[in-house]
Design a protein around this motif. Structure first.
Motif, PDB file in Angstrom:
ATOM      1  N   ARG A  50      -6.051   9.077 -13.710  1.00 33.54           N
ATOM      2  CA  ARG A  50      -6.917   8.320 -12.793  1.00 33.54           C
ATOM      3  C   ARG A  50      -6.235   7.047 -12.260  1.00 33.54           C
ATOM      4  N   PRO A  51      -5.147   7.215 -11.537  1.00 30.91           N
ATOM      5  CA  PRO A  51      -4.415   6.062 -11.016  1.00 30.91           C
ATOM      6  C   PRO A  51      -5.116   5.461  -9.807  1.00 30.91           C
ATOM      7  N   ASP A  52      -4.595   4.326  -9.368  1.00 30.08           N
ATOM      8  CA  ASP A  52      -5.121   3.689  -8.158  1.00 30.08           C
ATOM      9  C   ASP A  52      -4.547   4.325  -6.904  1.00 30.08           C
ATOM     10  N   VAL A  53      -3.252   4.659  -6.962  1.00 28.09           N
ATOM     11  CA  VAL A  53      -2.539   5.161  -5.785  1.00 28.09           C
ATOM     12  C   VAL A  53      -1.609   6.308  -6.181  1.00 28.09           C
ATOM     13  N   VAL A  54      -1.479   7.293  -5.301  1.00 32.18           N
ATOM     14  CA  VAL A  54      -0.494   8.363  -5.476  1.00 32.18           C
ATOM     15  C   VAL A  54       0.519   8.282  -4.343  1.00 32.18           C
ATOM     16  N   LEU A  55       1.793   8.295  -4.694  1.00 33.30           N
ATOM     17  CA  LEU A  55       2.853   8.455  -3.700  1.00 33.30           C
ATOM     18  C   LEU A  55       3.138   9.949  -3.664  1.00 33.30           C
ATOM     19  N   MET A  56       2.778  10.599  -2.570  1.00 35.49           N
ATOM     20  CA  MET A  56       2.767  12.065  -2.497  1.00 35.49           C
ATOM     21  C   MET A  56       3.771  12.587  -1.473  1.00 35.49           C
ATOM     22  N   ASP A  57       4.749  13.340  -1.972  1.00 34.47           N
ATOM     23  CA  ASP A  57       5.681  14.011  -1.070  1.00 34.47           C
ATOM     24  C   ASP A  57       4.949  15.156  -0.364  1.00 34.47           C
ATOM     25  N   ILE A  58       5.370  15.512   0.838  1.00 38.97           N
ATOM     26  CA  ILE A  58       4.732  16.620   1.551  1.00 38.97           C
ATOM     27  C   ILE A  58       5.335  17.952   1.125  1.00 38.97           C
ATOM     28  N   GLY A  81      -9.631   4.590 -10.263  1.00 40.52           N
ATOM     29  CA  GLY A  81      -9.876   3.255  -9.747  1.00 40.52           C
ATOM     30  C   GLY A  81     -11.335   3.081  -9.383  1.00 40.52           C
ATOM     31  N   PRO A  82     -11.704   1.886  -8.876  1.00 44.09           N
ATOM     32  CA  PRO A  82     -13.109   1.627  -8.553  1.00 44.09           C
ATOM     33  C   PRO A  82     -13.630   2.471  -7.407  1.00 44.09           C
ATOM     34  N   ASP A  83     -12.773   2.855  -6.488  1.00 43.00           N
ATOM     35  CA  ASP A  83     -13.233   3.618  -5.326  1.00 43.00           C
ATOM     36  C   ASP A  83     -12.520   4.951  -5.186  1.00 43.00           C
ATOM     37  N   GLY A  84     -11.883   5.415  -6.241  1.00 39.42           N
ATOM     38  CA  GLY A  84     -11.153   6.664  -6.155  1.00 39.42           C
ATOM     39  C   GLY A  84      -9.693   6.434  -5.824  1.00 39.42           C
ATOM     40  N   THR A  85      -8.862   7.377  -6.222  1.00 41.82           N
ATOM     41  CA  THR A  85      -7.429   7.284  -5.965  1.00 41.82           C
ATOM     42  C   THR A  85      -7.138   7.386  -4.472  1.00 41.82           C
ATOM     43  N   ARG A  86      -6.218   6.584  -4.002  1.00 42.50           N
ATOM     44  CA  ARG A  86      -5.778   6.637  -2.614  1.00 42.50           C
ATOM     45  C   ARG A  86      -4.389   7.253  -2.549  1.00 42.50           C
ATOM     46  N   VAL A  87      -4.138   7.964  -1.479  1.00 40.71           N
ATOM     47  CA  VAL A  87      -2.878   8.706  -1.360  1.00 40.71           C
ATOM     48  C   VAL A  87      -2.035   8.156  -0.222  1.00 40.71           C
ATOM     49  N   ILE A  88      -0.774   7.887  -0.525  1.00 41.50           N
ATOM     50  CA  ILE A  88       0.213   7.536   0.491  1.00 41.50           C
ATOM     51  C   ILE A  88       1.190   8.703   0.575  1.00 41.50           C
ATOM     52  N   ILE A  89       1.314   9.273   1.750  1.00 38.79           N
ATOM     53  CA  ILE A  89       2.236  10.388   1.965  1.00 38.79           C
ATOM     54  C   ILE A  89       3.648   9.853   2.196  1.00 38.79           C
ATOM     55  N   LEU A  90       4.601  10.422   1.467  1.00 36.36           N
ATOM     56  CA  LEU A  90       6.009  10.063   1.621  1.00 36.36           C
ATOM     57  C   LEU A  90       6.790  11.300   2.040  1.00 36.36           C
ATOM     58  N   VAL A 124       1.713   0.044  -1.252  1.00 39.88           N
ATOM     59  CA  VAL A 124       0.877   0.434  -2.392  1.00 39.88           C
ATOM     60  C   VAL A 124      -0.224  -0.598  -2.619  1.00 39.88           C
ATOM     61  N   ARG A 125       0.123  -1.855  -2.560  1.00 38.62           N
ATOM     62  CA  ARG A 125      -0.872  -2.903  -2.779  1.00 38.62           C
ATOM     63  C   ARG A 125      -1.891  -2.967  -1.633  1.00 38.62           C
ATOM     64  N   LEU A 126      -1.416  -2.750  -0.425  1.00 38.37           N
ATOM     65  CA  LEU A 126      -2.304  -2.778   0.739  1.00 38.37           C
ATOM     66  C   LEU A 126      -3.343  -1.664   0.669  1.00 38.37           C
ATOM     67  N   VAL A 127      -2.886  -0.466   0.345  1.00 34.33           N
ATOM     68  CA  VAL A 127      -3.787   0.675   0.269  1.00 34.33           C
ATOM     69  C   VAL A 127      -4.782   0.519  -0.872  1.00 34.33           C
ATOM     70  N   ARG A 128      -4.305   0.018  -2.014  1.00 37.14           N
ATOM     71  CA  ARG A 128      -5.231  -0.184  -3.136  1.00 37.14           C
ATOM     72  C   ARG A 128      -6.306  -1.213  -2.799  1.00 37.14           C
ATOM     73  N   ALA A 129      -5.977  -2.176  -1.933  1.00 33.83           N
ATOM     74  CA  ALA A 129      -6.932  -3.206  -1.540  1.00 33.83           C
ATOM     75  C   ALA A 129      -7.980  -2.670  -0.570  1.00 33.83           C
ATOM     76  N   GLY A 130      -7.826  -1.407  -0.160  1.00 31.35           N
ATOM     77  CA  GLY A 130      -8.824  -0.805   0.711  1.00 31.35           C
ATOM     78  C   GLY A 130      -8.408  -0.720   2.161  1.00 31.35           C
ATOM     79  N   ASP A 131      -7.193  -1.158   2.474  1.00 32.96           N
ATOM     80  CA  ASP A 131      -6.720  -1.061   3.852  1.00 32.96           C
ATOM     81  C   ASP A 131      -6.010   0.274   4.016  1.00 32.96           C
ATOM     82  N   ALA A 132      -5.381   0.476   5.144  1.00 32.16           N
ATOM     83  CA  ALA A 132      -4.679   1.732   5.385  1.00 32.16           C
ATOM     84  C   ALA A 132      -3.399   1.462   6.148  1.00 32.16           C
ATOM     85  N   LEU A 133      -2.412   2.316   5.912  1.00 33.06           N
ATOM     86  CA  LEU A 133      -1.133   2.192   6.596  1.00 33.06           C
ATOM     87  C   LEU A 133      -1.160   3.039   7.856  1.00 33.06           C
TER      88      LEU A 133
END
Length: 234
Positions: A50-58, A81-90, A124-133
């Protein structure tokens, strides 16, 4: 008192990439909760840690990163995390269909693997804060996709719940403006803009700004090369 450390899962089929990203994150105080070599392992790791963020390869063997993202976010990010894991695609592939597939699967960001260490940590910090890239280049690809589709935009009934000011904020947000840029454009404080954005996401049942941008184009609120009808500031 500082809160618990931000926790991440790194999913990539190349061990060297996982190690490198892990060292970068750890050096900045971000805990690597688990690593995964394919999409199935990533899904299992997120459910387990149950992490905050996933760095996810395609591109990974078996289940790819797009399907893994889709499955995780269909489960509410496995409640990480408090609002669910967020995913950043790499990825190393800067291709349109990957961008759109990742964003519509629910990813909160999209980065190329040649990203600098500083940018990776900030992302990673931006996405965890609820923003988006949503970099301008990614926004441009999204716009181009809608510019070339044949089907008309589908009206969204949820938009009627937005105030004129919220519609204006959504239109500008869909062009890729940050909260600071929105504040400058609308002569509002950053706090007021953040409140507007939060209300927009809540009213429309959206996870983050990425989904808001997609909805703005899919609904016809904003059109490629332009925008919707001018809003009445209020």
């Amino acid at each position: 008192m500082s809160g618990p450390p931000l926790r991440a899962v790194i999913a990539d089929d190349q061990a060297l990439v996982r190690t490198g990203f892990g060292m970068i994150l750890a050096a900045d105080g971000i805990e690597v909760a688990a690593e995964a070599a394919d999409g199935a392992e990533a899904v299992a790791a997120v459910r387990r840690t149950r992490p905050d963020v996933v760095l996810m390869d395609i591109r990974m063997p078996g289940m790819d990163g797009i399907e893994a993202t889709r499955r995780l976010l269909a489960e509410g990010g496995a409640a990480g995390g408090p609002d669910g894991t967020r995913v950043i695609i790499l990825t190393t592939y800067d291709l349109d269909h990957y961008v759109y597939a990742a964003l519509t699967a629910g990813a909160s960001g999209f980065l190329l693997k040649d990203v600098t260490p500083e940018h990776l940590v900030a992302a990673v910090r931006l996405v965890r804060a609820g923003d988006a890239l949503l970099a301008p280049t990614i926004t441009r690809r999204l716009v181009e996709r809608f510019a070339h589709r044949d089907e008309p935009a589908a009206p969204r009934r949820e938009l009627v719940d937005l105030t004129p000011r919220e519609l204006e904020v959504l239109r500008l947000l869909a062009t890729g403006l940050s909260n600071a840029e929105l504040a400058d454009r609308l002569f509002l404080s950053p706090t007021t803009v953040k409140t507007h954005v939060g209300r927009i996401l809540s009213k429309l049942g959206l996870r983050d700004r990425v989904q808001a941008v997609i909805l703005a184009y899919e609904s016809g609120l904003i059109t490629p090369g332009g925008g919707g009808p001018p809003a009445d500031p209020s």
